[in-house]
Design a protein around this motif. Structure first.
Motif, PDB file in Angstrom:
ATOM      1  N   LEU A  76      43.083  49.431  19.532  1.00 40.15           N
ATOM      2  CA  LEU A  76      43.940  48.648  20.559  1.00 40.15           C
ATOM      3  C   LEU A  76      43.698  49.385  21.773  1.00 40.15           C
ATOM      4  CD1 LEU A  76      47.628  48.518  18.644  1.00 40.15           C
ATOM      5  CD2 LEU A  76      46.055  46.502  19.351  1.00 40.15           C
ATOM      6  N   ALA A  77      43.327  50.783  21.846  1.00 46.23           N
ATOM      7  CA  ALA A  77      43.391  51.471  23.089  1.00 46.23           C
ATOM      8  C   ALA A  77      41.995  50.888  23.709  1.00 46.23           C
ATOM      9  CB  ALA A  77      43.115  52.985  22.828  1.00 46.23           C
ATOM     10  N   VAL A  78      40.961  50.606  22.757  1.00 44.05           N
ATOM     11  CA  VAL A  78      39.700  50.123  23.526  1.00 44.05           C
ATOM     12  C   VAL A  78      40.017  48.620  24.049  1.00 44.05           C
ATOM     13  CG1 VAL A  78      37.526  49.370  22.922  1.00 44.05           C
ATOM     14  CG2 VAL A  78      38.339  51.426  21.910  1.00 44.05           C
ATOM     15  N   LEU A  79      40.860  47.913  23.195  1.00 45.56           N
ATOM     16  CA  LEU A  79      41.009  46.280  23.837  1.00 45.56           C
ATOM     17  C   LEU A  79      41.844  46.325  24.838  1.00 45.56           C
ATOM     18  CD1 LEU A  79      41.345  44.447  20.574  1.00 45.56           C
ATOM     19  CD2 LEU A  79      39.586  44.304  21.728  1.00 45.56           C
ATOM     20  N   VAL A  80      42.460  47.257  25.185  1.00 48.09           N
ATOM     21  CA  VAL A  80      43.410  47.278  26.485  1.00 48.09           C
ATOM     22  C   VAL A  80      42.508  47.112  27.782  1.00 48.09           C
ATOM     23  CG1 VAL A  80      44.744  48.763  28.072  1.00 48.09           C
ATOM     24  CG2 VAL A  80      45.439  48.598  25.544  1.00 48.09           C
ATOM     25  N   TRP A  81      41.439  47.401  27.734  1.00 51.10           N
ATOM     26  CA  TRP A  81      40.631  47.465  29.158  1.00 51.10           C
ATOM     27  C   TRP A  81      40.001  46.170  29.374  1.00 51.10           C
ATOM     28  CZ3 TRP A  81      41.171  50.799  32.742  1.00 51.10           C
ATOM     29  CH2 TRP A  81      41.980  52.149  32.351  1.00 51.10           C
ATOM     30  N   PRO A  82      39.299  45.501  28.222  1.00 53.05           N
ATOM     31  CA  PRO A  82      38.829  44.013  28.291  1.00 53.05           C
ATOM     32  C   PRO A  82      39.979  43.046  28.939  1.00 53.05           C
ATOM     33  CG  PRO A  82      37.860  45.074  26.533  1.00 53.05           C
ATOM     34  CD  PRO A  82      39.191  45.936  26.949  1.00 53.05           C
ATOM     35  N   VAL A  83      41.129  43.203  28.339  1.00 59.63           N
ATOM     36  CA  VAL A  83      42.184  42.305  28.874  1.00 59.63           C
ATOM     37  C   VAL A  83      42.707  42.603  30.116  1.00 59.63           C
ATOM     38  CG1 VAL A  83      44.521  41.711  28.104  1.00 59.63           C
ATOM     39  CG2 VAL A  83      43.076  42.004  26.395  1.00 59.63           C
ATOM     40  N   ALA A  84      42.765  44.016  30.476  1.00 56.71           N
ATOM     41  CA  ALA A  84      43.099  44.149  31.884  1.00 56.71           C
ATOM     42  C   ALA A  84      41.888  43.697  32.947  1.00 56.71           C
ATOM     43  CB  ALA A  84      43.431  45.638  32.004  1.00 56.71           C
ATOM     44  N   ILE A  85      40.899  43.764  32.545  1.00 56.36           N
ATOM     45  CA  ILE A  85      39.660  43.465  33.513  1.00 56.36           C
ATOM     46  C   ILE A  85      39.700  41.824  33.572  1.00 56.36           C
ATOM     47  CG2 ILE A  85      37.128  43.059  33.585  1.00 56.36           C
ATOM     48  CD1 ILE A  85      37.011  45.846  32.064  1.00 56.36           C
ATOM     49  N   LEU A  86      39.879  40.971  32.529  1.00 53.52           N
ATOM     50  CA  LEU A  86      40.185  39.748  32.391  1.00 53.52           C
ATOM     51  C   LEU A  86      41.375  39.257  33.674  1.00 53.52           C
ATOM     52  CD1 LEU A  86      39.150  36.714  31.328  1.00 53.52           C
ATOM     53  CD2 LEU A  86      41.323  37.277  29.674  1.00 53.52           C
ATOM     54  N   VAL A  87      42.391  40.038  33.466  1.00 59.16           N
ATOM     55  CA  VAL A  87      43.556  39.955  34.444  1.00 59.16           C
ATOM     56  C   VAL A  87      43.236  40.153  36.030  1.00 59.16           C
ATOM     57  CG1 VAL A  87      45.988  40.344  35.136  1.00 59.16           C
ATOM     58  CG2 VAL A  87      45.321  40.134  32.664  1.00 59.16           C
ATOM     59  N   ALA A  88      42.399  41.020  36.086  1.00 61.96           N
ATOM     60  CA  ALA A  88      42.255  41.606  37.516  1.00 61.96           C
ATOM     61  C   ALA A  88      40.893  40.968  38.255  1.00 61.96           C
ATOM     62  CB  ALA A  88      42.031  43.115  37.389  1.00 61.96           C
ATOM     63  N   LEU A  89      40.038  40.531  37.226  1.00 69.05           N
ATOM     64  CA  LEU A  89      38.630  40.184  37.912  1.00 69.05           C
ATOM     65  C   LEU A  89      38.779  38.908  38.900  1.00 69.05           C
ATOM     66  CD1 LEU A  89      35.676  41.114  37.844  1.00 69.05           C
ATOM     67  CD2 LEU A  89      35.448  39.412  35.876  1.00 69.05           C
ATOM     68  N   PRO A  90      39.848  37.998  38.441  1.00 70.35           N
ATOM     69  CA  PRO A  90      39.680  36.775  39.557  1.00 70.35           C
ATOM     70  C   PRO A  90      40.327  37.150  40.895  1.00 70.35           C
ATOM     71  CG  PRO A  90      40.549  36.188  37.561  1.00 70.35           C
ATOM     72  CD  PRO A  90      40.371  37.690  37.492  1.00 70.35           C
ATOM     73  N   ASN A  91      40.968  38.375  41.025  1.00 70.65           N
ATOM     74  CA  ASN A  91      41.282  38.875  42.408  1.00 70.65           C
ATOM     75  C   ASN A  91      40.183  38.923  43.206  1.00 70.65           C
ATOM     76  OD1 ASN A  91      43.384  40.308  43.819  1.00 70.65           O
ATOM     77  ND2 ASN A  91      42.023  41.781  43.934  1.00 70.65           N
ATOM     78  N   ALA A  92      38.871  39.473  42.868  1.00 69.63           N
ATOM     79  CA  ALA A  92      38.007  39.670  43.785  1.00 69.63           C
ATOM     80  C   ALA A  92      37.164  38.416  44.278  1.00 69.63           C
ATOM     81  CB  ALA A  92      36.932  40.437  42.973  1.00 69.63           C
ATOM     82  N   PHE A  93      37.787  37.160  43.595  1.00 63.78           N
ATOM     83  CA  PHE A  93      37.092  35.966  44.031  1.00 63.78           C
ATOM     84  C   PHE A  93      38.028  34.964  44.504  1.00 63.78           C
ATOM     85  CE2 PHE A  93      34.741  37.395  40.274  1.00 63.78           C
ATOM     86  CZ  PHE A  93      33.466  38.095  40.921  1.00 63.78           C
ATOM     87  N   ILE A  94      39.425  35.241  44.449  1.00 66.21           N
ATOM     88  CA  ILE A  94      40.295  34.292  44.872  1.00 66.21           C
ATOM     89  C   ILE A  94      40.722  34.790  46.344  1.00 66.21           C
ATOM     90  CG2 ILE A  94      42.791  33.240  44.868  1.00 66.21           C
ATOM     91  CD1 ILE A  94      42.040  33.401  41.783  1.00 66.21           C
TER      92      ILE A  94
END
Length: 349
Positions: free
Chosen positions: A109-127
């Motif tokens: 779970l501690a490792v999976l936290v970061w891919p999910v957070a990246i999935l939420v934050a990454l669109p911010n760089a392109f929108i």
């Protein structure tokens, strides 16, 4: 702002070192994820956030996109780590003996936290974000992305859904803590003395008992479930007498440790909600109506950043193992596997 930034970096660095030196526990893996998210806030987010409030300068879009993306990433990772901590606490209360399995799942779970957070934050760089300027307002170096579609997408996945899951999960935790643990009606070891009278004689003779209500010598009602568990009210008064063995005390200490650890995580969750709820209320309002004053933005944003300062203080003050490892880290420069004193019961577990 400098005090908040310095305290964030020093506090989370100290707790990270303490976790590195302390003996491993299942809750340490999501806690390390939480501390890492707060440390990244202090290193990558708060310095630029302070400079853009104090000075007038311009930065290119790439740097601003990276800063805004890291802001969303760390906030999302922090609350998802709290969700992982809440799950581990619930597992520790409902299945206290499966320590190895809990440790493996906590690592995943501690490792999976970061891919999910990246999935939420990454669109911010392109929108792209629309910009609104009021008369007499100075343009800041980087602005928060207030694109309406992205705002509602990000706040739903990074705050409202996880916060709802946290509240529900801690409702189950409090319910599990309030329920008395069952006592097995067989020859297995129990932390309590068997009640005298018809119950103990049936247990000794290994006779099957039907679901009924039995009265002990102390005039206390005992209900026997179909699975052979005794539900005894006021169980602390049955086995914890002057002649009781150390098993009752061991079980009592275990329950107290579970409650103390749960109170710590509840405090972390409450601090997160208090610090970040104002920000996640004004963000959608401003994206829809452009009605939030600049001073309100500043106070709500830095109130959220204060959460990264308070998390390590709360956990270091409430967790004995982390506190001992933190004291050892500050007073000596030994190796990673420093011998942190533990009680005999913890060593046996």
């Amino acid at each position: 702002m400098m005090l908040i930034n310095t305290a964030t970096i020093l506090g989370n660095t100290a707790v990270m070192l303490a976790l590195w030196r302390a003996r491993r526990a299942p809750s340490h893996y999501p806690l390390a994820s939480l501390v890492l998210a707060d440390l990244l806030v202090g290193l990558l987010v708060q310095p630029l956030a302070a400079m853009r409030e104090l000075f007038v300068f311009n930065l290119n879009r790439a740097i601003c996109s990276c800063w805004s993306t890291m802001d969303v990433l760390c906030c999302t990772a922090s609350i998802l780590s709290l969700c992982a901590l809440g799950w581990e606490r619930w597992s520790g209360i409902t299945a206290p003996l499966s320590r190895a399995r809990r440790g493996r799942r906590a690592r995943v779970l501690a490792v999976l936290v970061w891919p999910v957070a990246i999935l939420v934050a990454l669109p911010n760089a392109f929108i792209p974000s629309p910009r609104h300027f009021h008369p007499g307002e100075l343009e800041k170096a980087c602005s928060v992305n207030i694109n309406t579609g992205y705002v509602f997408f990000s706040i739903t996945l990074s705050f409202y859904l996880p916060a709802g899951a946290l509240v529900t999960l801690y409702g189950f935790i409090l319910r599990a803590l309030s329920a008395p643990p069952p006592i097995r009606a067989h020859r297995g070891r129990s932390p309590y003395h068997e009640p005298r009278g018809p119950v103990s004689s049936s247990l000794i003779n290994n006779k099957p008992l039907q679901k009924s209500e039995i009265t002990t010598d102390n005039n206390q009602n005992i209900e026997l479930s179909p699975k052979g568990h005794l539900n005894i009210p006021n169980r602390a008064n049955i086995g914890c007498t002057a002649s009781a063995t150390g098993k009752c005390q061991s079980h009592t200490n275990f329950i107290l440790r579970q409650r103390r650890a749960t109170r710590t995580i509840v405090m972390l969750m409450a601090l997160f909600l208090i610090c970040w709820t104002p920000y996640f209320v004004i963000l959608p309002l401003d994206s829809l109506y452009d009605c939030v004053w600049e001073i309100t933005w500043q106070w709500c944003t830095w109130l959220g950043y204060m959460n990264s300062v308070l998390n390590p203080l709360v956990y270091a003050a409430a967790s004995p193992s982390v506190r001992r490892a933190l004291h050892s880290s500050l007073t000596s420069s030994g190796s990673r596997n420093v011998d942190v004193p533990l009680t005999p019961r913890v060593r046996r577990s």
